[in-house]
Motif scaffolding. Structure first.
Motif, PDB file in Angstrom:
ATOM      1  N   THR A 118     -14.620  65.203 -17.570  1.00  6.88           N
ATOM      2  CA  THR A 118     -13.515  65.888 -17.139  1.00  6.88           C
ATOM      3  C   THR A 118     -14.257  65.146 -15.481  1.00  6.88           C
ATOM      4  OG1 THR A 118     -12.906  67.560 -16.737  1.00  6.88           O
ATOM      5  CG2 THR A 118     -15.266  67.785 -16.630  1.00  6.88           C
ATOM      6  N   ILE A 119     -12.845  65.382 -15.494  1.00  5.13           N
ATOM      7  CA  ILE A 119     -12.672  64.335 -13.917  1.00  5.13           C
ATOM      8  C   ILE A 119     -12.573  65.835 -12.788  1.00  5.13           C
ATOM      9  CG2 ILE A 119     -10.926  63.707 -12.048  1.00  5.13           C
ATOM     10  CD1 ILE A 119     -10.061  61.798 -14.154  1.00  5.13           C
ATOM     11  N   VAL A 120     -13.434  65.784 -12.202  1.00  2.00           N
ATOM     12  CA  VAL A 120     -13.309  67.034 -10.629  1.00  2.00           C
ATOM     13  C   VAL A 120     -11.929  66.965  -9.590  1.00  2.00           C
ATOM     14  CG1 VAL A 120     -14.769  68.236  -9.238  1.00  2.00           C
ATOM     15  CG2 VAL A 120     -15.746  68.044 -11.170  1.00  2.00           C
ATOM     16  N   ALA A 121     -12.213  66.203  -9.466  1.00  2.00           N
ATOM     17  CA  ALA A 121     -11.239  65.662  -8.425  1.00  2.00           C
ATOM     18  C   ALA A 121     -11.076  63.750  -7.989  1.00  2.00           C
ATOM     19  CB  ALA A 121     -11.562  65.724  -6.610  1.00  2.00           C
ATOM     20  N   VAL A 122     -10.052  63.752  -8.443  1.00  2.00           N
ATOM     21  CA  VAL A 122      -9.686  62.413  -7.871  1.00  2.00           C
ATOM     22  C   VAL A 122      -9.428  62.255  -6.661  1.00  2.00           C
ATOM     23  CG1 VAL A 122      -7.769  60.591  -8.301  1.00  2.00           C
ATOM     24  CG2 VAL A 122      -8.528  61.417 -10.177  1.00  2.00           C
ATOM     25  N   THR A 123      -9.590  61.183  -5.840  1.00  2.00           N
ATOM     26  CA  THR A 123      -9.916  60.644  -4.571  1.00  2.00           C
ATOM     27  C   THR A 123      -8.959  59.293  -4.496  1.00  2.00           C
ATOM     28  OG1 THR A 123     -12.203  59.978  -4.777  1.00  2.00           O
ATOM     29  CG2 THR A 123     -12.371  61.881  -3.510  1.00  2.00           C
ATOM     30  N   PRO A 124      -8.014  58.472  -4.399  1.00  2.00           N
ATOM     31  CA  PRO A 124      -7.273  57.664  -3.777  1.00  2.00           C
ATOM     32  C   PRO A 124      -7.883  56.713  -2.816  1.00  2.00           C
ATOM     33  CG  PRO A 124      -5.561  59.675  -3.587  1.00  2.00           C
ATOM     34  CD  PRO A 124      -7.165  60.711  -3.818  1.00  2.00           C
ATOM     35  N   SER A 125      -7.943  54.870  -3.730  1.00  2.00           N
ATOM     36  CA  SER A 125      -8.920  54.785  -2.690  1.00  2.00           C
ATOM     37  C   SER A 125      -8.164  53.833  -1.440  1.00  2.00           C
ATOM     38  CB  SER A 125     -10.518  53.543  -4.162  1.00  2.00           C
ATOM     39  OG  SER A 125      -9.144  53.432  -4.733  1.00  2.00           O
ATOM     40  N   GLN A 241      11.156  45.492  -2.246  1.00  5.28           N
ATOM     41  CA  GLN A 241      12.060  44.393  -2.882  1.00  5.28           C
ATOM     42  C   GLN A 241      12.292  43.660  -4.266  1.00  5.28           C
ATOM     43  OE1 GLN A 241       8.805  41.810  -0.719  1.00  5.28           O
ATOM     44  NE2 GLN A 241       7.748  43.366  -0.383  1.00  5.28           N
ATOM     45  N   GLY A 242      11.785  45.005  -4.975  1.00  3.49           N
ATOM     46  CA  GLY A 242      12.453  44.599  -5.909  1.00  3.49           C
ATOM     47  C   GLY A 242      12.279  44.763  -7.014  1.00  3.49           C
ATOM     48  N   VAL A 243      10.805  44.880  -7.151  1.00  2.00           N
ATOM     49  CA  VAL A 243       9.510  44.252  -8.416  1.00  2.00           C
ATOM     50  C   VAL A 243       9.285  45.499  -8.565  1.00  2.00           C
ATOM     51  CG1 VAL A 243       7.410  42.827  -8.301  1.00  2.00           C
ATOM     52  CG2 VAL A 243       8.981  42.199  -6.748  1.00  2.00           C
ATOM     53  N   THR A 244       9.638  45.715  -9.922  1.00  3.22           N
ATOM     54  CA  THR A 244       9.759  46.562 -10.698  1.00  3.22           C
ATOM     55  C   THR A 244       9.399  46.515 -11.564  1.00  3.22           C
ATOM     56  OG1 THR A 244      11.730  45.749 -12.124  1.00  3.22           O
ATOM     57  CG2 THR A 244      12.085  47.342  -9.889  1.00  3.22           C
ATOM     58  N   GLY A 245       8.625  48.110 -11.996  1.00  2.00           N
ATOM     59  CA  GLY A 245       7.747  47.818 -13.514  1.00  2.00           C
ATOM     60  C   GLY A 245       6.284  48.549 -12.382  1.00  2.00           C
ATOM     61  N   ASN A 246       5.786  49.782 -13.592  1.00  2.00           N
ATOM     62  CA  ASN A 246       4.961  50.169 -14.037  1.00  2.00           C
ATOM     63  C   ASN A 246       3.905  49.817 -12.722  1.00  2.00           C
ATOM     64  OD1 ASN A 246       6.363  52.556 -15.308  1.00  2.00           O
ATOM     65  ND2 ASN A 246       5.503  51.750 -16.892  1.00  2.00           N
ATOM     66  N   VAL A 247       2.578  49.018 -13.140  1.00  2.00           N
ATOM     67  CA  VAL A 247       2.154  48.110 -12.689  1.00  2.00           C
ATOM     68  C   VAL A 247       1.806  48.596 -11.303  1.00  2.00           C
ATOM     69  CG1 VAL A 247       0.500  46.325 -11.826  1.00  2.00           C
ATOM     70  CG2 VAL A 247       1.225  46.639 -14.230  1.00  2.00           C
ATOM     71  N   PHE A 248       2.916  47.625 -10.719  1.00  2.00           N
ATOM     72  CA  PHE A 248       3.500  47.962  -9.102  1.00  2.00           C
ATOM     73  C   PHE A 248       3.858  49.405  -7.805  1.00  2.00           C
ATOM     74  CE2 PHE A 248       4.821  43.808 -10.577  1.00  2.00           C
ATOM     75  CZ  PHE A 248       3.735  43.225  -9.870  1.00  2.00           C
ATOM     76  N   GLN A 249       3.355  50.521  -9.421  1.00  2.00           N
ATOM     77  CA  GLN A 249       3.201  52.260  -9.161  1.00  2.00           C
ATOM     78  C   GLN A 249       2.126  52.220  -9.286  1.00  2.00           C
ATOM     79  OE1 GLN A 249       6.417  53.241  -7.777  1.00  2.00           O
ATOM     80  NE2 GLN A 249       6.812  50.340  -7.872  1.00  2.00           N
ATOM     81  N   LEU A 250       1.017  51.548 -10.032  1.00  2.00           N
ATOM     82  CA  LEU A 250      -0.396  52.353  -9.848  1.00  2.00           C
ATOM     83  C   LEU A 250      -0.997  53.191  -8.680  1.00  2.00           C
ATOM     84  CD1 LEU A 250      -1.210  50.027 -12.615  1.00  2.00           C
ATOM     85  CD2 LEU A 250      -0.782  52.299 -13.159  1.00  2.00           C
ATOM     86  N   ILE A 251      -1.680  53.345  -8.895  1.00  2.00           N
ATOM     87  CA  ILE A 251      -2.546  54.650  -7.328  1.00  2.00           C
ATOM     88  C   ILE A 251      -4.121  53.926  -7.568  1.00  2.00           C
ATOM     89  CG2 ILE A 251      -3.534  56.265  -6.191  1.00  2.00           C
ATOM     90  CD1 ILE A 251      -0.475  57.445  -6.590  1.00  2.00           C
ATOM     91  N   SER A 252      -4.832  53.185  -7.085  1.00  2.00           N
ATOM     92  CA  SER A 252      -6.133  53.050  -7.326  1.00  2.00           C
ATOM     93  C   SER A 252      -7.015  53.884  -6.796  1.00  2.00           C
ATOM     94  CB  SER A 252      -6.339  51.142  -5.988  1.00  2.00           C
ATOM     95  OG  SER A 252      -7.135  51.493  -5.930  1.00  2.00           O
ATOM     96  N   PHE A 253      -7.728  54.777  -7.912  1.00  4.87           N
ATOM     97  CA  PHE A 253      -8.561  55.877  -7.026  1.00  4.87           C
ATOM     98  C   PHE A 253      -9.820  55.737  -7.820  1.00  4.87           C
ATOM     99  CE2 PHE A 253      -7.266  56.209 -11.576  1.00  4.87           C
ATOM    100  CZ  PHE A 253      -8.650  57.102 -12.362  1.00  4.87           C
ATOM    101  N   THR A 254     -10.865  56.449  -7.064  1.00 10.72           N
ATOM    102  CA  THR A 254     -12.415  57.029  -7.377  1.00 10.72           C
ATOM    103  C   THR A 254     -12.090  58.556  -7.511  1.00 10.72           C
ATOM    104  OG1 THR A 254     -12.837  57.703  -5.492  1.00 10.72           O
ATOM    105  CG2 THR A 254     -13.414  55.502  -5.419  1.00 10.72           C
ATOM    106  N   ALA A 255     -13.032  58.423  -8.154  1.00 11.67           N
ATOM    107  CA  ALA A 255     -13.647  59.954  -8.592  1.00 11.67           C
ATOM    108  C   ALA A 255     -14.677  60.770  -8.703  1.00 11.67           C
ATOM    109  CB  ALA A 255     -12.045  59.763  -9.954  1.00 11.67           C
ATOM    110  N   LEU A 256     -14.507  61.603  -8.684  1.00 14.71           N
ATOM    111  CA  LEU A 256     -15.928  62.862  -9.028  1.00 14.71           C
ATOM    112  C   LEU A 256     -15.927  63.931 -10.185  1.00 14.71           C
ATOM    113  CD1 LEU A 256     -18.778  63.921  -7.882  1.00 14.71           C
ATOM    114  CD2 LEU A 256     -17.247  66.357  -7.108  1.00 14.71           C
ATOM    115  N   VAL A 257     -16.689  62.790 -10.877  1.00 14.21           N
ATOM    116  CA  VAL A 257     -16.435  63.116 -12.454  1.00 14.21           C
ATOM    117  C   VAL A 257     -17.250  64.019 -12.435  1.00 14.21           C
ATOM    118  CG1 VAL A 257     -15.093  61.635 -12.849  1.00 14.21           C
ATOM    119  CG2 VAL A 257     -17.692  60.957 -13.597  1.00 14.21           C
ATOM    120  N   ALA A 258     -17.979  65.005 -13.875  1.00 17.24           N
ATOM    121  CA  ALA A 258     -18.291  65.803 -15.013  1.00 17.24           C
ATOM    122  C   ALA A 258     -19.068  65.704 -15.906  1.00 17.24           C
ATOM    123  CB  ALA A 258     -18.790  67.143 -14.288  1.00 17.24           C
TER     124      ALA A 258
END
Length: 325
Positions: A118-125, A241-258
């Motif tokens: 389970t995720i404790v906290a997401v830390t955007p990278s 710049q008009g380049v749409t799509g969910n891929v370019f909205q993604l947030i790169s992240f690391t996470a503390l999990v338990a």
């Protein structure tokens, strides 16, 4: 009288159990907590684990030990934490591929990301800018696409199935390009090749790209996620710049999990401490150094992000047609 006696006895028993459970909960932690990091020492994941871990240690009054356990894209670290008691003394700090990409990139997993953790906290990278060699003369996506249509272009990725891989493949798909993708073992050799002109573009972290950005050999032309990057305020997002799509909205992240079976009250304590730790001077300086705009997210936001973007990551990796290794 006998009935009253039985009632009182039952009440006392309940109070005793409740008291013992409370004492058990409050007794944590009574010894060192270990955070198993799935990446080598020196990178952003390791740096986050140590900075946030130190804050947790200060607040809980027990040592927090960081142990780097690399291999199999985080699978070795995940298995070791899964096999540990779910008592709050063994946690994992890892990258998104350990929880998402490995499901599709590895033939078999010794852990179930959803059932075992389970995720404790997401830390955007941080943003992962698209950087092109100055020889392309491109300053925008439109100009880069025009260059790629008239020239042989090779782009660097820091790993198979990574955001870099996904992003370049998506540019190929959206614009009908034939950009060749070279996968490197880490970012350092990738940026070295960009500086040497061996490749004409690359996607990676701001901090690792600084050598080519500072010299002007590399030029950032687009950043993912909906908002611009504080360190590169003049660089427009893909969406702008008009380049749409969910891929370019993604947030790169690391996470503390338990481990998923860890007591909820301990997870909540750690989640709150992660948010607090993100406000400290040490973590703020770390964020600035790595070009990361956001510290640890609260647990509700972390879970919401994972549930929203997880399926997009998985679908994007599927489209790459990779053979599990």
């Amino acid at each position: 009288m006998r009935t009253s006696a039985r009632i009182w006895a039952a009440a006392i028993a309940c109070l005793t159990i409740a008291a013992s459970e409370t004492a058990w909960a409050e007794a944590w932690p009574t010894r060192a907590i270990k955070i198993v990091v799935s990446t080598p020492a020196g990178g952003i994941t390791d740096a986050f684990a140590r900075a946030y871990g130190d804050y947790i240690s200060q607040k809980l009054g027990q040592p927090v030990i960081v142990e780097n356990k690399t291999g199999a894209s985080g699978a070795l670290a995940a298995q070791s934490v899964k096999d540990s008691p779910a008592d709050g003394y063994t946690l994992m700090y890892t990258i998104s591929s350990t929880l998402l990409g490995n499901r599709l990139l590895l033939k078999s997993l010794a852990y179930d990301p959803d059932k075992d953790f389970t995720i404790v906290a997401v830390t955007p990278s941080g943003h992962l800018p698209l950087v092109v060699h100055s020889a392309t003369n491109a300053k925008t996506i439109e100009e880069f696409v025009a260059y790629a249509r008239g020239n042989k272009v090779t782009a660097g990725s820091y790993g198979i199935g990574s955001f870099a891989h996904i992003a370049i493949a998506e540019l190929n798909r959206q614009f009908g390009l034939d950009i060749s993708i070279v996968h490197y073992r880490g970012e350092a050799p990738m940026w070295q090749d960009l500086a040497a002109g061996v490749i004409q573009a690359a996607v990676g972290s701001y901090q690792a790209a600084l050598p080519v950005l500072d010299t002007g050999i590399g030029r950032p032309i687009a950043v993912p996620t909906p908002v611009r990057m504080k360190k590169l305020p003049e660089t427009k997002t893909f969406a702008e710049q008009g380049v749409t799509g969910n891929v370019f909205q993604l947030i790169s992240f690391t996470a503390l999990v338990a481990p998923a079976a860890m007591p909820a009250d301990r997870i909540d304590i750690l989640a709150k401490l992660m948010v607090e730790g993100g406000k400290t001077e040490r973590v703020q300086k770390l964020l600035d150094a790595f070009g990361v705009d956001q510290p640890a997210m609260d647990r509700a936001s972390s879970l919401a992000l994972y549930e929203k973007e997880g399926p997009i990551w998985l679908e994007s990796i599927k489209t790459l047609g990779l053979e599990p290794q």
